[in-house]
Each structure stands twice: as structure tokens, then as C-alpha cells.
Design a protein around this motif. Structure first.
Motif, PDB file in Angstrom:
ATOM      1  N   ILE A 652      54.243 -41.053 122.194  1.00 24.95           N
ATOM      2  CA  ILE A 652      53.458 -42.098 122.794  1.00 24.95           C
ATOM      3  C   ILE A 652      52.414 -41.407 123.849  1.00 24.95           C
ATOM      4  O   ILE A 652      52.674 -40.306 124.259  1.00 24.95           O
ATOM      5  CB  ILE A 652      54.386 -43.125 123.229  1.00 24.95           C
ATOM      6  CG1 ILE A 652      55.441 -42.488 124.304  1.00 24.95           C
ATOM      7  CG2 ILE A 652      55.260 -43.740 122.257  1.00 24.95           C
ATOM      8  CD1 ILE A 652      56.236 -43.424 125.172  1.00 24.95           C
ATOM      9  N   HIS A 653      51.786 -42.378 124.082  1.00 29.06           N
ATOM     10  CA  HIS A 653      50.787 -41.957 125.244  1.00 29.06           C
ATOM     11  C   HIS A 653      51.618 -41.927 126.635  1.00 29.06           C
ATOM     12  O   HIS A 653      52.422 -42.825 126.809  1.00 29.06           O
ATOM     13  CB  HIS A 653      49.668 -43.191 125.389  1.00 29.06           C
ATOM     14  CG  HIS A 653      48.580 -42.798 126.260  1.00 29.06           C
ATOM     15  ND1 HIS A 653      48.585 -42.772 127.371  1.00 29.06           N
ATOM     16  CD2 HIS A 653      47.386 -42.223 125.818  1.00 29.06           C
ATOM     17  CE1 HIS A 653      47.327 -42.545 128.040  1.00 29.06           C
ATOM     18  NE2 HIS A 653      46.430 -41.949 126.914  1.00 29.06           N
ATOM     19  N   PRO A 654      51.265 -40.913 127.515  1.00 36.56           N
ATOM     20  CA  PRO A 654      51.864 -40.967 128.742  1.00 36.56           C
ATOM     21  C   PRO A 654      51.876 -42.033 129.563  1.00 36.56           C
ATOM     22  O   PRO A 654      52.901 -42.420 130.369  1.00 36.56           O
ATOM     23  CB  PRO A 654      51.220 -39.700 129.438  1.00 36.56           C
ATOM     24  CG  PRO A 654      50.376 -39.042 128.486  1.00 36.56           C
ATOM     25  CD  PRO A 654      50.221 -39.964 127.260  1.00 36.56           C
ATOM     26  N   VAL A 655      50.904 -43.143 129.343  1.00 39.85           N
ATOM     27  CA  VAL A 655      50.918 -44.222 130.384  1.00 39.85           C
ATOM     28  C   VAL A 655      52.189 -45.064 130.052  1.00 39.85           C
ATOM     29  O   VAL A 655      52.521 -45.793 130.833  1.00 39.85           O
ATOM     30  CB  VAL A 655      49.806 -44.862 130.141  1.00 39.85           C
ATOM     31  CG1 VAL A 655      49.353 -45.619 128.529  1.00 39.85           C
ATOM     32  CG2 VAL A 655      49.217 -46.185 131.247  1.00 39.85           C
ATOM     33  N   ASN A 656      52.734 -44.986 128.857  1.00 39.68           N
ATOM     34  CA  ASN A 656      53.794 -45.910 128.684  1.00 39.68           C
ATOM     35  C   ASN A 656      55.110 -45.583 129.544  1.00 39.68           C
ATOM     36  O   ASN A 656      55.972 -46.176 129.595  1.00 39.68           O
ATOM     37  CB  ASN A 656      54.183 -45.765 127.135  1.00 39.68           C
ATOM     38  CG  ASN A 656      52.871 -46.306 126.081  1.00 39.68           C
ATOM     39  OD1 ASN A 656      52.212 -45.612 125.791  1.00 39.68           O
ATOM     40  ND2 ASN A 656      53.105 -47.935 126.129  1.00 39.68           N
ATOM     41  N   SER A 657      54.944 -44.382 130.090  1.00 39.76           N
ATOM     42  CA  SER A 657      56.096 -43.839 131.023  1.00 39.76           C
ATOM     43  C   SER A 657      56.403 -44.696 132.132  1.00 39.76           C
ATOM     44  O   SER A 657      57.423 -44.418 132.792  1.00 39.76           O
ATOM     45  CB  SER A 657      56.055 -42.451 131.246  1.00 39.76           C
ATOM     46  OG  SER A 657      54.830 -42.151 132.016  1.00 39.76           O
ATOM     47  N   LYS A 658      55.157 -45.400 132.837  1.00 34.87           N
ATOM     48  CA  LYS A 658      55.368 -45.923 134.083  1.00 34.87           C
ATOM     49  C   LYS A 658      56.345 -47.321 133.796  1.00 34.87           C
ATOM     50  O   LYS A 658      57.244 -47.671 134.815  1.00 34.87           O
ATOM     51  CB  LYS A 658      53.909 -46.843 134.210  1.00 34.87           C
ATOM     52  CG  LYS A 658      53.725 -47.833 133.338  1.00 34.87           C
ATOM     53  CD  LYS A 658      52.402 -48.660 134.036  1.00 34.87           C
ATOM     54  CE  LYS A 658      52.219 -49.859 133.222  1.00 34.87           C
ATOM     55  NZ  LYS A 658      51.121 -50.614 133.514  1.00 34.87           N
ATOM     56  N   VAL A 659      56.503 -47.634 132.539  1.00 34.52           N
ATOM     57  CA  VAL A 659      57.621 -48.990 132.228  1.00 34.52           C
ATOM     58  C   VAL A 659      58.939 -48.162 132.623  1.00 34.52           C
ATOM     59  O   VAL A 659      59.874 -49.081 133.364  1.00 34.52           O
ATOM     60  CB  VAL A 659      57.638 -49.328 131.077  1.00 34.52           C
ATOM     61  CG1 VAL A 659      58.531 -50.406 130.711  1.00 34.52           C
ATOM     62  CG2 VAL A 659      56.287 -49.842 130.397  1.00 34.52           C
ATOM     63  N   THR A 660      59.298 -46.883 132.597  1.00 36.46           N
ATOM     64  CA  THR A 660      60.778 -46.188 132.735  1.00 36.46           C
ATOM     65  C   THR A 660      60.916 -46.519 134.275  1.00 36.46           C
ATOM     66  O   THR A 660      62.049 -46.868 135.000  1.00 36.46           O
ATOM     67  CB  THR A 660      60.467 -45.022 132.229  1.00 36.46           C
ATOM     68  OG1 THR A 660      60.431 -44.805 130.981  1.00 36.46           O
ATOM     69  CG2 THR A 660      62.084 -44.204 132.646  1.00 36.46           C
ATOM     70  N   CYS A 661      59.917 -46.248 135.167  1.00 34.28           N
ATOM     71  CA  CYS A 661      59.992 -46.027 136.698  1.00 34.28           C
ATOM     72  C   CYS A 661      60.418 -47.669 137.003  1.00 34.28           C
ATOM     73  O   CYS A 661      61.230 -47.865 137.772  1.00 34.28           O
ATOM     74  CB  CYS A 661      58.684 -45.626 137.358  1.00 34.28           C
ATOM     75  SG  CYS A 661      58.493 -44.029 137.044  1.00 34.28           S
ATOM     76  N   LEU A 662      59.568 -48.569 136.614  1.00 34.52           N
ATOM     77  CA  LEU A 662      59.941 -50.220 136.872  1.00 34.52           C
ATOM     78  C   LEU A 662      61.570 -50.341 136.445  1.00 34.52           C
ATOM     79  O   LEU A 662      62.176 -51.053 137.375  1.00 34.52           O
ATOM     80  CB  LEU A 662      58.964 -50.879 135.978  1.00 34.52           C
ATOM     81  CG  LEU A 662      57.606 -50.912 136.580  1.00 34.52           C
ATOM     82  CD1 LEU A 662      56.767 -51.810 135.597  1.00 34.52           C
ATOM     83  CD2 LEU A 662      57.476 -51.592 137.927  1.00 34.52           C
ATOM     84  N   VAL A 663      61.828 -50.090 135.285  1.00 33.61           N
ATOM     85  CA  VAL A 663      63.191 -50.287 135.147  1.00 33.61           C
ATOM     86  C   VAL A 663      64.263 -49.629 135.885  1.00 33.61           C
ATOM     87  O   VAL A 663      65.125 -50.416 136.325  1.00 33.61           O
ATOM     88  CB  VAL A 663      63.383 -49.948 133.507  1.00 33.61           C
ATOM     89  CG1 VAL A 663      64.877 -50.327 132.909  1.00 33.61           C
ATOM     90  CG2 VAL A 663      62.460 -50.899 132.646  1.00 33.61           C
ATOM     91  N   LYS A 664      64.010 -48.551 136.251  1.00 30.11           N
ATOM     92  CA  LYS A 664      64.834 -47.844 137.042  1.00 30.11           C
ATOM     93  C   LYS A 664      65.103 -48.171 138.335  1.00 30.11           C
ATOM     94  O   LYS A 664      66.084 -48.329 139.019  1.00 30.11           O
ATOM     95  CB  LYS A 664      64.422 -46.132 137.141  1.00 30.11           C
ATOM     96  CG  LYS A 664      65.187 -45.318 137.848  1.00 30.11           C
ATOM     97  CD  LYS A 664      64.815 -43.841 137.961  1.00 30.11           C
ATOM     98  CE  LYS A 664      65.616 -42.964 138.715  1.00 30.11           C
ATOM     99  NZ  LYS A 664      65.294 -41.437 138.681  1.00 30.11           N
TER     100      LYS A 664
END
Length: 998
Positions: A652-664
Motif C-alpha cells: 500500500i501507499h505510505p500515506v495509509n499508515s496515518k490511520v494506524t497512529c489515529l487508532v493507536k
């Protein structure tokens, strides 16, 4: 492609030439000219080939006797002449015509036909033959080839352009139609044979038929005269066929077979009697209305009475193929007849609508009778199968119903698992002027083969009056036919003279079979006329005197067809008159009973699946906001799925990783909150469909509901479809760049199931403008007019950003004006954010979505003002993005204790109860409404009288915001910021309104 033409055998080159010519999109193509040039060069070298032995000539034999003195693969030293080669062909042909190629067979048959009788001896060519054979020149050989090519070209010309000279106009005037010219390559007179290098003497010559025609029936050769006659029968009679633009050879061949096969258009006596009976009902229904209500508008079908048996034929053939649900849309002309004789609405219910004293039993009876719809389940008499027929209600906005019908058909197919359209289909009827003039027709056609929008073929029936109200086609459209828009999707177009009922029925039969065979759109152009003008009160002689002089002389189609069947002995005059009397009696009986009808019922005619949502009086059963929170486990599960990929080896594109921070961090931005809402519905078995321009990613790169593998082309993943084992499906689909058509489609889709969430998102909020017709005519007034309920959700990205108008306000006042505080009269309109998608303050905690929480219609001030409400001097009510500007400014000016800011999250229905509570809390404060939109836009005009209702006019509600303007945005960033600065100063200057009157 490079072709070594000199290496191709002569016969093969000849047939490559023919094949490429027949199948090329342009007869004058470079490839054809290249092949023709090469072929002629090869023919000129024929003598040299023949003198080289039998190797070249043997290719023309079909298993005939080997040439004397020749062995396989060897070239004899003796050189044979071309005349001996022809002689050998002749001997082989005499022994058995099948020994030689069809072209030699045709040549020798023509030769014998032109020879004096008795000159040829048995088993040996005559002297005359020998002389002719010996004198056979290369010019003659070339002429034979050229004549065959000419005949093949002629056949193709009729297939392409035969419709231009078809006898389509019942009036026989052809002056109103743009397409009345005669192509020069069709043999309308003998002298036109010269265009092909042919002469009148060639009419009796036989020619080989190409494989791209079926006019031969069981014959592979026909005389030229017969070829022309059969082509005229197929393409120049009462049916004109447009199909040669279709780029699929199999589909073209299918159509050729349906119209070229000799004698294929046959009807049994039983079928003819059924057609007559249906035509009687169609005609006598209009006559009955004309007699009983001569001064009423009814938009009758006179001049196109054949529409009723045409629709019934389509339904019969489709039912036989397995269709059990047909959804139809149509304009107002002929609607009452369709309701009566196709859908089978009770005649007394139709007749009672002409009573001016009739009362409405249901809320949804606020439109004229020829706009109303119908739903009916019955047995199809011809197939003895159950069938459901729905005719959509629609306004006078012509063609607006087209995408709505398609959306409803798609929804029924979706919920029934009918992935190929084998059970549910749509039929759309059109007027000729609207079909050519209304842009939504084009938008609807362009949805017809998109994966998430296709209904697997629609049958379009154009009632071609050859006029639009009072406007001739010559000034109403630029295209030759009103149906030319259908060519964009390779839909075949069948033009047919509406005064030939059997031709119409055959075309309808073929159209239904086409839809079954190929699941593609097809158009039937019923060329007819309007006997009484635009409506029964109109005088058409003002503008079309010559046309209407002819119409007054025109014999009715029922009279023509009944006379024909009586002459054929299919029915007797007595049987015909008895059938007429039988239907007249039915109408009279219904008319009598209609006098007893005092109340018009609409509700039970609709296939609306919404009864559990409303009381018997039509009121919503509940107006409360039920708890909508989720368990922590569910929130975490949806969050982790949104931040991961359920497929292996998917990059996946790296931008999708920002969701991980929000969930955390247990935080939600708009995109993740949307994910939570939709995901929880899927868990509960609620189907969700999100459609619009670029919705898969989101216009502002915030959604990412469809992930694309960064390494593998066309590999995608929709994580939301991998949330739960038994979840409902999630449909997210980028749409065509269309608002009118797509919003209409989604509206129709949302009609089918109240337990689904159907969302349409505009690319920018104000892009809904081009879909305003759907909003005005179907969304805002659908229940008031037709008792149609709908749960569609409109997502309109909204906000003043200081850029161009297309990036600014969604004009929310338009929707507030139509709502009238009644939530069941229109769908949910959500003004979604733009700049707030990434605003650091626009965040929520998982706690805000926890179990037991619900939607907040109003968000109170939770700062210092809330703790000392009696000290608050001003209460600012607002909504949307401007809150964050206000909060920032208040903090900078240290006015948190003096000014309270309250957000209205739900504007309509207006939260009177919650607003009253806030006003009572801050009873010493002055009231302000602040908005970033201009004063003549936004919500001020809507909320002001409602605030005054709450305070009983004891206090004014002051306005803070931009001054009135014509455009929603300046387009200049500096001007935008200056405007913002001015109304911020006004909002926080506590002396602004002192001593002023509102």
C-alpha cells in the motif's frame, strides 16, 4: 501490420480482399485499396501463372479430376495456355458443378444462360465456346472480379444506408425529418447501376453472395435483380435498421440474420388476432376518454396507438426468456393508456381522477393524473408466468426519470442476486424531441455498461411524433435522427413505421431477443404522429398546417389493420365489431362505477417497502435519536482493519499508515469516523453503497476505501468488505463525471430498500447544481406528489476557502427551503467538510462513539462560559467550519468567559428543544447567528424565524457574517481573509449591537 501480398495465393488474396472490405469500417480504407491494387496486378499476371503449369490453377478446383499430364508438385516442361486452363475448368464443371469453385460455377452458368440453345455438344465445348474461351482476355477476368466486388459493395451499402430510403413516415411527407435524402449508392433507379460499373443487362446475372449476408436463404448465388429486391425488402420497407456502426461482428451478423433471412417476419393467425385485440383496446380507450372528457387534457396516444401492443410484445418475449420484473419510465403522452392496458390499473380508478370533486386519501396525490405511477403483480397471459410491472411516477421534466428507473432496476437486480439481468429489466419510453435534446439521456446511456451501474440492457422506445410541441426537427436537433445519441454505446436502432403494426411487433420481438442475447441497450424508433397536437386543447394548425392537413386525411391504424386481417380471412367483420363492443362495454361499466369513487388511493399502487417507518396517517413513527454508540472491541476491530490490508503481499501507499497512529491514540478524524459508521452498519447487515466522482479515494485524498497495490497493476482491495464473516456488502464506486444522471440513478437505487444506506457524494458541494432537477422534482417533492419515500444521503463537501466558486459554498439554503422541517419529505443532506478533514482540532475520541452515546443535534459550550452562564454577555450560534475560526479568535482575545459558542449540528429539523435550553441558560446574553457564507446564502434566513419562535420575539437574533453577494466566493485569497477579519471583529466586539435596532 505488414503483409507480403505477393506471397498470398491468388484465390486467397481475392477472399482476403472481400473479407477485409466487408468488415472494414470504411469501404475506402487504405488496406482495401492496397489489396485491390495487388489483386489487379496478380490478375494481370494470370497468364504467366497459368503458363507455369497447373500449380496456380489447381487451387480453384474442389477435388475435381487432376489436370492431364500434371503431377503433384511438378511443373511440366510443356507450357499450357490460359485457354486450356479455362477449358479444364469447364470439363470439370460439366462433370459436376461442385468440382469447381463457386465463382467458376457462377461464370459457367451465366455463360450457358447467354449462349444460343443447342450450340454446345455434350461432353465437349462447342466451337462458339472454344472461340470464346480462346478469346477470353484478362480484361474479362478482371471484369468478373470487379462485378463481384461491386455486388458485395452494393450489399454492404444497403446494410449501412438502406434505412435512409425506408418507408418510415406514416404521413408520407418526410419534410419534418432531417434524414430524407437518398444515398447515391442505393439502387433506386436503373441508372444508378453505373456507379458500380454494372448495366441493366447484368440484372439477370447470378453473383456469389458474401458470408456477411443472409438474403440468399439456402442459395449461395442469386441474380442481381433478386439481390436488390431482397435487400430492399430487408432494409427499405417499413423497417429501417441502423447497426453497421457496431464494432462486434457477431452482433452485426445476428442482426443481419434477423432482418435479411427471406420470410423471417411471419406471424400466425393467433398472433395477428392478439395484436388486433390489443390495438382495439389501445384505440378505443383513447376514443372513450375523448367522448367523456372532451375538454380535459389527457395527453392521449392518438397517432401512436401501436405503442400498447408494442410494449406488451416486449414484455411477453422478455417474460418467456425468464424476466419476472419490469420497471418502466415514460413521459406523459400515453401514460393513462399504458396504465390501463399494460400495467392494468383499474379503469374506474383512472376515470375517477377526472372528477374535480375527488378527495385524496393519501398524502401523495399532489400531481396530475398523467404523472402518476403504478405497481402491479399479475400473470402474463401469453407465458402463464408471474410478472411484476412498475411504472415510475415522474414530473414534466422530460427524461429526468431515465436514471431513476435505471437505479431502481439495478437495486432490484442487486438485492435479488440477479447479476446478469436475467430476472429484472427496464424499459424506457421517450419523446423524439426530448430524446435528442435532453442531456440526461446521454448521461444515462453512458452509465449503461459501467460495472456498478449497468442494468444489463435497457429497451428504449421512442414515440417519434416528428415534432416537439410546435418545433420541427430541423430546428430542434442537429442529428439526422432523434435516436443518434444511442450510437455512442453501440446500441442498434430499429426505425419502424407505426402504421404497420406487424412490422412494429417484429421489431419489438427482435429488440427483446437482442436484450436477452447480448444484455445491451437497444432502441426502437416508432415513427408516428400526433393526431391532436401537443395536447387535446392545442391547435397545431398554427404552426404545422401542412402536416395537420395530412393528419386529418390519415386513416386510423386500427381501420387499416382490421381491414387487412378481414381481407386475409384472419377475422371476420362480425368478430372485429364484437371485440370492439366488448371493450367499449368494459369502459362504460368502469365509468359507471367510477361515479361512486369519492377518494383517490395512491399508496397501495406503489411498491414502496417503507410502511414500517410511518403511521397510518403518514407521520414518522419516531423522531428521537436512538443510541448509536459502539463497543470498544468493535471500534478497535474496524480501526485496525482500516489501517491494514487483509490480503497478502499487497503493497500500500505510505500515506495509509496515518490511520494506524489515529487508532493507536484512540482518535478519530472525519475519514476514520466515516469508516466506523459504515463498518458498523455492515456488521448489522445493512448494505452500504457510496457513489460519486472519485469517491473511492475521496476528492481530498482522505478516504482510501479502495487500496491499489503499488507494485501490481489493477490489483485492488476494499478492506471494508473484509470486516466480518457474515457482513453486508459494501459497494463503493467512482462514477461517470455526471451529477444529473448519477444522482438520479442513486435515488432510484435508494427507493428499493429502506434498510440500506445509499450515499451520493458531489465532488464539490456546489456540483449538485447540475443535478438540481433531481433534487427539486424527486427528492424535495417526491412524497408530497407521489407518496414516494427515499433514504438517499447527499454528501456535499462544503466550506468557504477563498478560492474559486467551484471550491466554495454548497448553497445550503436551497435544501433548507425545501425541507420545511419535515424529515420524511426529503433525504438526509450532509454538508461534509473540506479543510476540516485535516484540521488538528477537528478530532474526536473513541469515547465520543462509545456504547450508549448518540448523535448530538447541538453541541453546547463546554468552556468557562458554561460554568458561569449568568456572566455571559453574548451567545454565538453557528455551524460547521466557522466554529474553529471563532474559537481561535475568542481565545486570542481572552473572551472565553464572556462569549459562549454553540454549534448546531442538525439544522433541519430545527432542534427547538435544545436551542430553548441554551437560551434559558444564558438568559442575560444577546443572541448572534454567525456564518461564513454571504448573508443571502447559508442558513441565516432559515434559522432566524425559528430562533424568534423560541424566544417569542423577546430578543433579536443578530447577524454576523459576510454581506450579500452574487458569487459564493471572491476567488481572491486576500479579499477572502479581509472579509473574515471584518466579521470576526464584529463577532467579538461586545458593543457592536448596543443601541441598534435589527
Amino acid at each position: 501490420m505488414i503483409i507480403q501480398l505477393t506471397s498470398i495465393p491468388l484465390t486467397q488474396l481475392f477472399y482476403v480482399l472481400i473479407h477485409s472490405f466487408i468488415h472494414s469500417s470504411c469501404p475506402e480504407s487504405a488496406f482495401f485499396l492496397l489489396c485491390a491494387s495487388a489483386a489487379m496486378s496478380r490478375f494481370r499476371a494470370l497468364a504467366g501463372v497459368l503458363r507455369g503449369g497447373c500449380a496456380g490453377g489447381s487451387r480453384w478446383l474442389r477435388g475435381g479430376p487432376a489436370r492431364r499430364g500434371c503431377s503433384s508438385g511438378a511443373v511440366p516442361s510443356a507450357v499450357a495456355s490460359s485457354s486450356s486452363y479455362v477449358e479444364e475448368m469447364y470439363f470439370a464443371w460439366l462433370q459436376n458443378p461442385k468440382n469447381v469453385h463457386e465463382s467458376w460455377d457462377a461464370f459457367f452458368r451465366n455463360f450457358h444462360a447467354s449462349s444460343p440453345s443447342g450450340e454446345a455438344g455434350e461432353g465437349r465445348p462447342s466451337t462458339l465456346l472454344q472461340d470464346r474461351v480462346l478469346s477470353l482476355s484478362l480484361d474479362m477476368t478482371q471484369k468478373v472480379v470487379e462485378d463481384h466486388l461491386a455486388v458485395h459493395t452494393l450489399i454492404r451499402a444497403y446494410q449501412i444506408r438502406g434505412h435512409h430510403i425506408a418507408q418510415l413516415d406514416p404521413l408520407g411527407i418526410l419534410e419534418a425529418d432531417l434524414d430524407s435524402f437518398v444515398p447515391s449508392d442505393l439502387i433506386t433507379t436503373i441508372d444508378k447501376l453505373g456507379l458500380y460499373g454494372l448495366e441493366e443487362s447484368d440484372l439477370n446475372r447470378s453473383f456469389q453472395l458474401p458470408p456477411t449476408t443472409f438474403i440468399g436463404g439456402g442459395n449461395i448465388t442469386l441474380p442481381l435483380k433478386e439481390i436488390i429486391r431482397r435487400l430492399e425488402t430487408s432494409y427499405c420497407g417499413h423497417i429501417g435498421v441502423e447497426f453497421m456502426f457496431i464494432n462486434n461482428v457477431d452482433q452485426c451478423q445476428w442482426i443481419r440474420q434477423k432482418f435479411e433471412t427471406p420470410g423471417i417476419m411471419q406471424f400466425t393467425n393467433a398472433e395477428k388476432r392478439t395484436l388486433l385485440a390489443r390495438l382495439i383496446r389501445s384505440t378505443r380507450f383513447e376514443d372513450f376518454l375523448a367522448r367523456k372528457w372532451s375538454s380535459e387534457k389527457r395527453f392521449g396516444l392518438e397517432g401512436c396507438e401501436v405503442l400498447i401492443p408494442a410494449l406488451k410484445t416486449i414484455i411477453d418475449k422478455s417474460s418467456a426468456a425468464g424476466i419476472d420484473s419490469v420497471i418502466m419510465g415514460m413521459p406523459h403522452r400515453g401514460r393513462l393508456n399504458v396504465l390501463a392496458n399494460v400495467i392494468r390499473k383499474d379503469l374506474d380508478q383512472i376515470f375517477c381522477q377526472f372528477d374535480p370533486k375527488l378527495e385524496a386519501a393519501d398524502e401523495g396525490s399532489g400531481d396530475v393524473k398523467y404523472h402518476l405511477g403504478m405497481y402491479h403483480e399479475r400473470i402474463n397471459r401469453e407465458t402463464d408466468k408471474d410478472i411484476t410491472l412498475s411504472l415510475m411516477a415522474n414530473p414534466s421534466h422530460l427524461e429526468a426519470v431515465d436514471p431513476v428507473v435505471q437505479g431502481k432496476a439495478k437495486a432490484e437486480q442487486f438485492y435479488r442476486g440477479d447479476s446478469q439481468g436475467k430476472k429484472v429489466m427496464s424499459i424506457l419510453m421517450h419523446g423524439d424531441a426530448a430524446f435528442a435534446g435532453q442531456g440526461v439521456v446521454y448521461e444515462t446511456f453512458h452509465l449503461s455498461e459501467l460495472p456498478s451501474y449497468t442494468t444489463h440492457g435497457t429497451i428504449h422506445v421512442v414515440v417519434n411524433n416528428q415534432i416537439g410541441f410546435t418545433t420541427d426537427p430541423r430546428v430542434a436537433r442537429s442529428s439526422p435522427y432523434p435516436t443518434d445519441v444511442a450510437r455512442v454505446v453501440n446500441a442498434p436502432i430499429f426505425h419502424v413505421n407505426a402504421d404497420d403494426p406487424e412490422a412494429v411487433m417484429y421489431v419489438c420481438r427482435v429488440a427483446a431477443e437482442w436484450r436477452t442475447a447480448f444484455n445491451k441497450d437497444v432502441v426502437i424508433d416508432l415513427v408516428c404522429y400526433r393526431r391532436f397536437g401537443h395536447n387535446e386543447m392545442d391547435e397545431p394548425m398554427f404552426t404545422q398546417p401542412l402536416m395537420y392537413k395530412q393528419i386529418r386525411r390519415q386513416e386510423h391504424v386500427l381501420k387499416k389493420y382490421s381491414d387487412k386481417l378481414i381481407a386475409e380471412g384472419v377475422v371476420t367483420l362480425q368478430e372485429f365489431e364484437e371485440e370492439v363492443a366488448k371493450y367499449d362495454k368494459i369502459c362504460e361499466k368502469a365509468y359507471t362505477s367510477s361515479k361512486d369513487e369519492k377518494i383517490l388511493h395512491i399508496r397501495h399502487w406503489l411498491d414502496s417497502p417503507w410502511p414500517d417507518f410511518f403511521t397510518a396517517e403518514g407521520e414518522p413513527k419516531s423522531m428521537s435519536c436512538v443510541p448509536s454508540g459502539l463497543e470498544e472491541e468493535v471500534l478497535q476491530h474496524i480501526g485496525h482493519t482500516a489501517s491494514s490490508v487483509p490480503l497478502e503481499d499487497f503493497k500500500i501507499h505510505p500515506v495509509n499508515s496515518k490511520v494506524t497512529c489515529l487508532v493507536k491514540n484512540r482518535q478519530l478524524d472525519w475519514a476514520l469516523a466515516e469508516y466506523m459508521a459504515l463498518g458498523s452498519l455492515l456488521k448489522d447487515g445493512i448494505h452500504v453503497r457510496l457513489s460519486g466522482q472519485d469517491v473511492e479515494r475521496g476528492t481530498f485524498s482522505h478516504r482510501h476505501h479502495v487500496l491499489h497495490d503499488q507494485e501490481v497493476d489493477k490489483r485492488i482491495c476494499v478492506p471494508m468488505n473484509h470486516l466480518w464473516t457474515n457482513q453486508a456488502p459494501y459497494t463503493v464506486c467512482n462514477s461517470s463525471l455526471s451529477e444529473y444522471g448519477v444522482l438520479g440513478f442513486e435515488l432510484g437505487f435508494a427507493m428499493a430498500n429502506p434498510n440500506a444506506l445509499i450515499l451520493w457524494e458531489a465532488q464539490f458541494g456546489d456540483f449538485h447544481n447540475t443535478a438540481q432537477c433531481i433534487i427539486d422534482q424527486f427528492i424535495s417533492s417526491g412524497q408530497a406528489k407521489w407518496f414516494r419515500n427515499n433514504g438517499i444521503v447527499l454528501l456535499l463537501p462544503h466550506g468557504m476557502e477563498g478560492m474559486g466558486p467551484e471550491h466554495s459554498s454548497a448553497r445550503p439554503e436551497r435544501f433548507l427551503q425545501m425541507s420545511n422541517d419535515d424529515p420524511d419529505h426529503f433525504p438526509l443532506i450532509i454538508f461534509t467538510p473540506k479543510s476540516l478533514l485535516r484540521h488538528p482540532e477537528a478530532r474526536s475520541s473513541f469515547d465520543d462513539l462509545a456504547e450508549g452515546t448518540n448523535f448530538k443535534r447541538l453541541i453546547s459550550d463546554e468552556g468557562p462560559a458554561n460554568h458561569s452562564p449568568s456572566q455571559v454577555k453574548r451567545v454565538i450560534f453557528c455551524t460547521g467550519k466557522v466554529y474553529y475560526e471563532l474559537a481561535k479568535e475568542r481565545k486570542q482575545q481572552k473572551l472565553e468567559s464572556d462569549i459562549a459558542i454553540i454549534r448546531l449540528e442538525q439544522i433541519s429539523p430545527f432542534p427547538f428543544d435544545l436551542v430553548r435550553g441554551e437560551m434559558e441558560k444564558y438568559d442575560n446574553a444577546e443572541l448572534v447567528w454567525c456564518q461564513e457564507e454571504h448573508k443571502n446564502m447559508g442558513y441565516y434566513d432559515y434559522v432566524r424565524p425559528r430562533f424568534l419562535t423560541v424566544v417569542a420575539n423577546e430578543k433579536p437574533i443578530w447577524y454576523v457574517g459576510r454581506d450579500p453577494a452574487a458569487a459564493p466566493a471572491t476567488g481572491n485569497k486576500s479579499t477572502h481573509l479581509n472579509e473574515l477579519r471584518r466579521f470576526m471583529d464584529t463577532a467579538f466586539n461586545l458593543s457592536t449591537f448596543q443601541g441598534k435596532d435589527l
